[in-house]
Design a protein around this motif. Structure first.
Motif, PDB file in Angstrom:
ATOM      1  N   ILE A 130       0.868  -1.157  -0.105  1.00 38.32           N
ATOM      2  CA  ILE A 130       0.154   0.046   0.042  1.00 38.32           C
ATOM      3  C   ILE A 130       0.852   1.402   0.116  1.00 38.32           C
ATOM      4  O   ILE A 130       1.724   1.376   0.874  1.00 38.32           O
ATOM      5  CB  ILE A 130      -0.879   0.103   1.184  1.00 38.32           C
ATOM      6  CG1 ILE A 130      -1.756  -1.046   1.466  1.00 38.32           C
ATOM      7  CG2 ILE A 130      -1.705   1.399   1.469  1.00 38.32           C
ATOM      8  CD1 ILE A 130      -2.816  -1.052   2.369  1.00 38.32           C
ATOM      9  N   ILE A 163     -11.045   3.564  -7.453  1.00 38.07           N
ATOM     10  CA  ILE A 163     -12.231   3.127  -6.640  1.00 38.07           C
ATOM     11  C   ILE A 163     -13.510   3.828  -6.943  1.00 38.07           C
ATOM     12  O   ILE A 163     -14.543   3.254  -7.065  1.00 38.07           O
ATOM     13  CB  ILE A 163     -11.739   3.078  -5.009  1.00 38.07           C
ATOM     14  CG1 ILE A 163     -12.909   2.072  -4.305  1.00 38.07           C
ATOM     15  CG2 ILE A 163     -11.836   4.506  -4.567  1.00 38.07           C
ATOM     16  CD1 ILE A 163     -12.395   0.965  -4.364  1.00 38.07           C
ATOM     17  N   ILE A 195      -5.909  -1.223  -6.692  1.00 33.91           N
ATOM     18  CA  ILE A 195      -6.811  -0.547  -6.293  1.00 33.91           C
ATOM     19  C   ILE A 195      -6.270   0.937  -6.039  1.00 33.91           C
ATOM     20  O   ILE A 195      -5.590   1.233  -5.080  1.00 33.91           O
ATOM     21  CB  ILE A 195      -7.923  -1.063  -5.292  1.00 33.91           C
ATOM     22  CG1 ILE A 195      -8.317  -2.367  -5.226  1.00 33.91           C
ATOM     23  CG2 ILE A 195      -8.907  -0.370  -4.777  1.00 33.91           C
ATOM     24  CD1 ILE A 195      -9.195  -2.937  -4.351  1.00 33.91           C
ATOM     25  N   LEU A 198      -7.870   4.538  -2.705  1.00 37.91           N
ATOM     26  CA  LEU A 198      -8.364   3.858  -1.514  1.00 37.91           C
ATOM     27  C   LEU A 198      -9.085   4.681  -0.620  1.00 37.91           C
ATOM     28  O   LEU A 198      -8.242   5.446  -0.256  1.00 37.91           O
ATOM     29  CB  LEU A 198      -7.579   2.706  -1.227  1.00 37.91           C
ATOM     30  CG  LEU A 198      -8.416   1.727  -0.045  1.00 37.91           C
ATOM     31  CD1 LEU A 198      -9.566   0.977  -0.540  1.00 37.91           C
ATOM     32  CD2 LEU A 198      -7.327   0.744   0.536  1.00 37.91           C
ATOM     33  N   LEU A 211     -16.544  -2.842  -1.471  1.00 34.82           N
ATOM     34  CA  LEU A 211     -15.195  -2.884  -1.199  1.00 34.82           C
ATOM     35  C   LEU A 211     -14.813  -4.135  -0.230  1.00 34.82           C
ATOM     36  O   LEU A 211     -13.999  -4.691  -0.508  1.00 34.82           O
ATOM     37  CB  LEU A 211     -14.775  -1.449  -0.540  1.00 34.82           C
ATOM     38  CG  LEU A 211     -13.143  -1.411  -0.184  1.00 34.82           C
ATOM     39  CD1 LEU A 211     -12.401  -1.546  -1.649  1.00 34.82           C
ATOM     40  CD2 LEU A 211     -12.948  -0.095   0.736  1.00 34.82           C
ATOM     41  N   ILE A 215     -12.519  -7.130  -1.387  1.00 35.32           N
ATOM     42  CA  ILE A 215     -11.299  -7.357  -0.461  1.00 35.32           C
ATOM     43  C   ILE A 215     -11.374  -8.749   0.089  1.00 35.32           C
ATOM     44  O   ILE A 215     -10.581  -9.572   0.088  1.00 35.32           O
ATOM     45  CB  ILE A 215     -10.876  -6.174   0.344  1.00 35.32           C
ATOM     46  CG1 ILE A 215     -10.565  -5.016  -0.576  1.00 35.32           C
ATOM     47  CG2 ILE A 215      -9.829  -6.647   1.497  1.00 35.32           C
ATOM     48  CD1 ILE A 215     -10.177  -3.783   0.260  1.00 35.32           C
ATOM     49  N   THR A 225      -3.031  -8.033  -3.923  1.00 33.81           N
ATOM     50  CA  THR A 225      -3.598  -6.725  -4.301  1.00 33.81           C
ATOM     51  C   THR A 225      -2.826  -5.469  -3.943  1.00 33.81           C
ATOM     52  O   THR A 225      -2.081  -5.742  -2.906  1.00 33.81           O
ATOM     53  CB  THR A 225      -5.158  -6.848  -3.445  1.00 33.81           C
ATOM     54  OG1 THR A 225      -5.747  -7.912  -3.861  1.00 33.81           O
ATOM     55  CG2 THR A 225      -5.867  -5.528  -4.100  1.00 33.81           C
ATOM     56  N   PHE A 227      -2.356  -1.235  -3.509  1.00 31.07           N
ATOM     57  CA  PHE A 227      -3.397  -0.076  -3.203  1.00 31.07           C
ATOM     58  C   PHE A 227      -2.544   1.144  -3.084  1.00 31.07           C
ATOM     59  O   PHE A 227      -1.150   1.258  -2.919  1.00 31.07           O
ATOM     60  CB  PHE A 227      -3.796  -0.272  -1.760  1.00 31.07           C
ATOM     61  CG  PHE A 227      -4.713  -1.578  -1.534  1.00 31.07           C
ATOM     62  CD1 PHE A 227      -5.951  -1.485  -1.686  1.00 31.07           C
ATOM     63  CD2 PHE A 227      -4.204  -2.735  -1.275  1.00 31.07           C
ATOM     64  CE1 PHE A 227      -6.742  -2.668  -1.528  1.00 31.07           C
ATOM     65  CE2 PHE A 227      -4.789  -3.746  -0.760  1.00 31.07           C
ATOM     66  CZ  PHE A 227      -6.361  -3.627  -1.181  1.00 31.07           C
ATOM     67  N   THR A 229      -3.401   5.352  -1.561  1.00 33.77           N
ATOM     68  CA  THR A 229      -4.445   6.018  -0.899  1.00 33.77           C
ATOM     69  C   THR A 229      -3.966   7.507  -0.628  1.00 33.77           C
ATOM     70  O   THR A 229      -2.608   7.434  -0.238  1.00 33.77           O
ATOM     71  CB  THR A 229      -4.914   5.150   0.221  1.00 33.77           C
ATOM     72  OG1 THR A 229      -5.762   6.142   0.840  1.00 33.77           O
ATOM     73  CG2 THR A 229      -3.759   5.000   1.251  1.00 33.77           C
ATOM     74  N   VAL A 268     -11.991   3.047   5.672  1.00 32.89           N
ATOM     75  CA  VAL A 268     -12.392   1.904   5.139  1.00 32.89           C
ATOM     76  C   VAL A 268     -12.890   0.617   6.197  1.00 32.89           C
ATOM     77  O   VAL A 268     -13.636  -0.155   6.012  1.00 32.89           O
ATOM     78  CB  VAL A 268     -11.134   0.980   4.561  1.00 32.89           C
ATOM     79  CG1 VAL A 268     -10.913   1.789   3.268  1.00 32.89           C
ATOM     80  CG2 VAL A 268     -10.208   0.674   5.421  1.00 32.89           C
ATOM     81  N   LEU A 276      -6.089  -5.766   5.231  1.00 35.24           N
ATOM     82  CA  LEU A 276      -5.251  -4.920   4.401  1.00 35.24           C
ATOM     83  C   LEU A 276      -3.502  -5.269   5.192  1.00 35.24           C
ATOM     84  O   LEU A 276      -2.562  -5.294   4.261  1.00 35.24           O
ATOM     85  CB  LEU A 276      -5.304  -3.316   4.386  1.00 35.24           C
ATOM     86  CG  LEU A 276      -6.555  -2.984   3.497  1.00 35.24           C
ATOM     87  CD1 LEU A 276      -6.728  -1.591   3.589  1.00 35.24           C
ATOM     88  CD2 LEU A 276      -6.532  -3.439   2.182  1.00 35.24           C
TER      89      LEU A 276
END
Ligand SMILES: Nc1ncnc2c1ncn2[C@@H]1O[C@H](COP(=O)(O)OP(=O)(O)O)[C@@H](O)[C@H]1O
Ligand SMILES: [Mg+2]
Ligand SMILES: [Zn+2]
Ligand SMILES: [Zn+2]
Length: 314
Positions: A130, A163, A195, A198, A211, A215, A225, A227, A229, A268, A276
Motif C-alpha cells: 500500500i 475506486i 486499487i 482507496l 469494497l 477485498i 492486491t 493499493f 491512497t 475503510v 489490508l
C-alpha cells in the motif's frame, strides 16, 4: 533484446519489441514497427523446436522436431493482456527507471514496488503493498510501473481500478439490470489487482459493502492486491517513521488525525483495514513530499525555453 541487422538497438522501443502509448483514456501496448514481422519465425507465428526423448530403451534417445508457438506469439498475448489492465493513458510513460525520489520515503516506495515486481512469485503467494501519501507524489506512477512489469515481463494478468470509477460503474450496471457481483467477479479473480484512491468516496453503505466483498474475496483466495491512497496509515505502520519508538505520536496527534478524517482505518473500517494489514506491506510518504504535478506546472509557467526535466521513458 532485438537488435537490427546493423547491430543498432531500435530507437523507438529500445529493443523491447513493444511500445506503450496513450490511446484515448488508456495506456495501450503495441508491437513496435521494428518487430511487426518476426525474424525468428518469418511471420508464421510458429517455430520448430528440437526435442529428445527415449520412447524405447532398445532404440535409445530419439531426436524429433515439434511446432511450437514462437516467442512473438507469446509477446502478442502479453500485450493483449496489458491492454486489458485498464491503466490510465497518462501512465503510459510510467516506469521504475523514470521515477525520481525527491525524499527518502519515495526511495522506499520505489524499492518496495520494484522489489515486489522483480521478485514476484508466479506460482506462490505474494504480499502486496500500500502506498499512502499526498497527491502528485507518484503513487499511481508506481502502481502503473509495477503492473507493466508484471504483465509484460512476468506474464501475469492484472487489472487497475480507480475506486470511485468502480463504484460508478457498478451503480450504472445496477440501472442496466446487472448485479454488483457481475462486475466484482472478474476483479476478485484476476491474478493481480491494483486499487487506486482507496478510501475515496462517500463512504456509503453500498460503497463499503462493495469494497468489503472485493477485498474479502481476494483475501480468501490468497490473491495479490496493491493499493494507493491519500489517507494516512496508522502511526505504528508508517514505514518512514518505523524507527521512532511506538507511542512517539501522542494520542492527541492521533485524535487530531482521526478527526480530520485522514486515517485510512477510519475511511475503510476495522474489518477491511485488518485484512489490508495482512495482505500488504505499508509505505507512507510524508506530507511534505513535493507534488510533481504542481512542480511541473510551475516549471511550465516559467519564461524561457522549456525545461528538459522529465524523460519520457517507454
Ligand atoms: N517521483 C517521481 N518521479 C517521476 N515522476 C513522478 C514522480 N512523482 C510523480 N511523478 C509524475 O507526476 C504525475 C503525477 O503523479 P501520480 O503518480 O499521478 O501521483 P499520485 O498518484 O501520487 O497523486 C505523473 O505524471 C507521474 O508520472
Ligand atoms: Mg494517483
Ligand atoms: Zn522497435
Ligand atoms: Zn515469431
Amino acid at each position: 533484446m532485438v537488435t537490427k541487422a546493423s547491430g543498432a538497438v531500435c530507437g523507438e522501443c529500445g529493443g523491447r519489441t513493444y511500445v506503450i502509448e496513450r490511446r484515448g483514456d488508456l495506456a495501450h501496448a503495441r508491437v513496435c514497427t521494428c518487430s511487426v514481422r518476426c525474424e525468428l519465425c518469418d511471420g508464421r507465428g510458429y517455430a520448430y523446436e528440437t526435442r529428445e526423448e527415449t520412447f524405447s530403451a532398445k532404440v535409445g534417445p530419439k531426436r524429433y522436431e515439434v511446432l511450437v508457438p514462437c516467442v512473438c506469439q507469446h509477446r502478442a498475448k502479453q500485450m493483449a493482456h496489458f491492454n486489458e489492465v485498464g491503466l490510465p493513458g497518462v501512465m503510459a510513460h510510467a516506469s521504475f527507471e523514470n521515477y525520481q525520489p525527491a525524499v527518502p520515503a519515495q526511495g522506499m516506495a520505489l524499492n518496495t514496488a520494484r522489489n515486489f515486481a522483480y521478485t514476484f512469485n508466479k506460482t506462490g503467494a505474494n504480499k502486496g503493498f500500500i502506498l499512502s501519501g499526498p497527491v502528485g507524489t507518484g503513487k499511481t506512477h508506481l502502481l502503473g510501473a509495477t503492473l507493466k512489469h508484471l504483465v509484460l515481463e512476468v506474464g501475469m494478468q492484472a487489472r487497475y481500478v480507480e475506486i470511485s470509477l468502480l463504484y460508478a460503474t457498478i451503480r450504472r450496471g445496477f440501472q442496466e439490470g446487472k448485479s454488483g457481483g457481475e462486475i466484482i467477479g472478474p476483479l476478485s479473480e484476476v491474478e493481480v489487482l491494483a486499487i487506486d484512491e482507496l478510501g475515496k468516496g462517500r463512504g456509503s453503505q453500498f460503497e463499503m459493502e462493495t469494497l468489503d466483498e472485493l477485498i474479502a474475496r481476494r483475501y480468501n483466495a490468497g490473491r495479490t492486491t496493491l493499493f494507493a491512497t491519500n489517507y494516512s496509515l496508522e502511526p505504528e505502520r508508517r514505514g518512514t517513521r518505523a524507527a521512532a519508538p511506538s507511542g512517539y505520536r501522542t494520542t492527541e496527534d492521533s485524535k487530531t488525525a482521526a478527526r480530520e478524517g485522514e486515517l485510512l482505518r477510519e475511511r475503510v473500517g476495522e474489518r477491511i483495514y485488518s485484512r489490508l494489514c495482512e495482505m500488504c506491506s505499508f509505505v507512507e510518504l510524508p506530507k511534505e513530499t513535493p507534488d510533481q504535478r504542481r512542480m511541473r506546472q510551475e516549471l511550465d509557467m516559467r519564461p524561457g525555453p522549456p525545461p528538459g526535466g522529465m524523460r519520457s521513458g517507454r
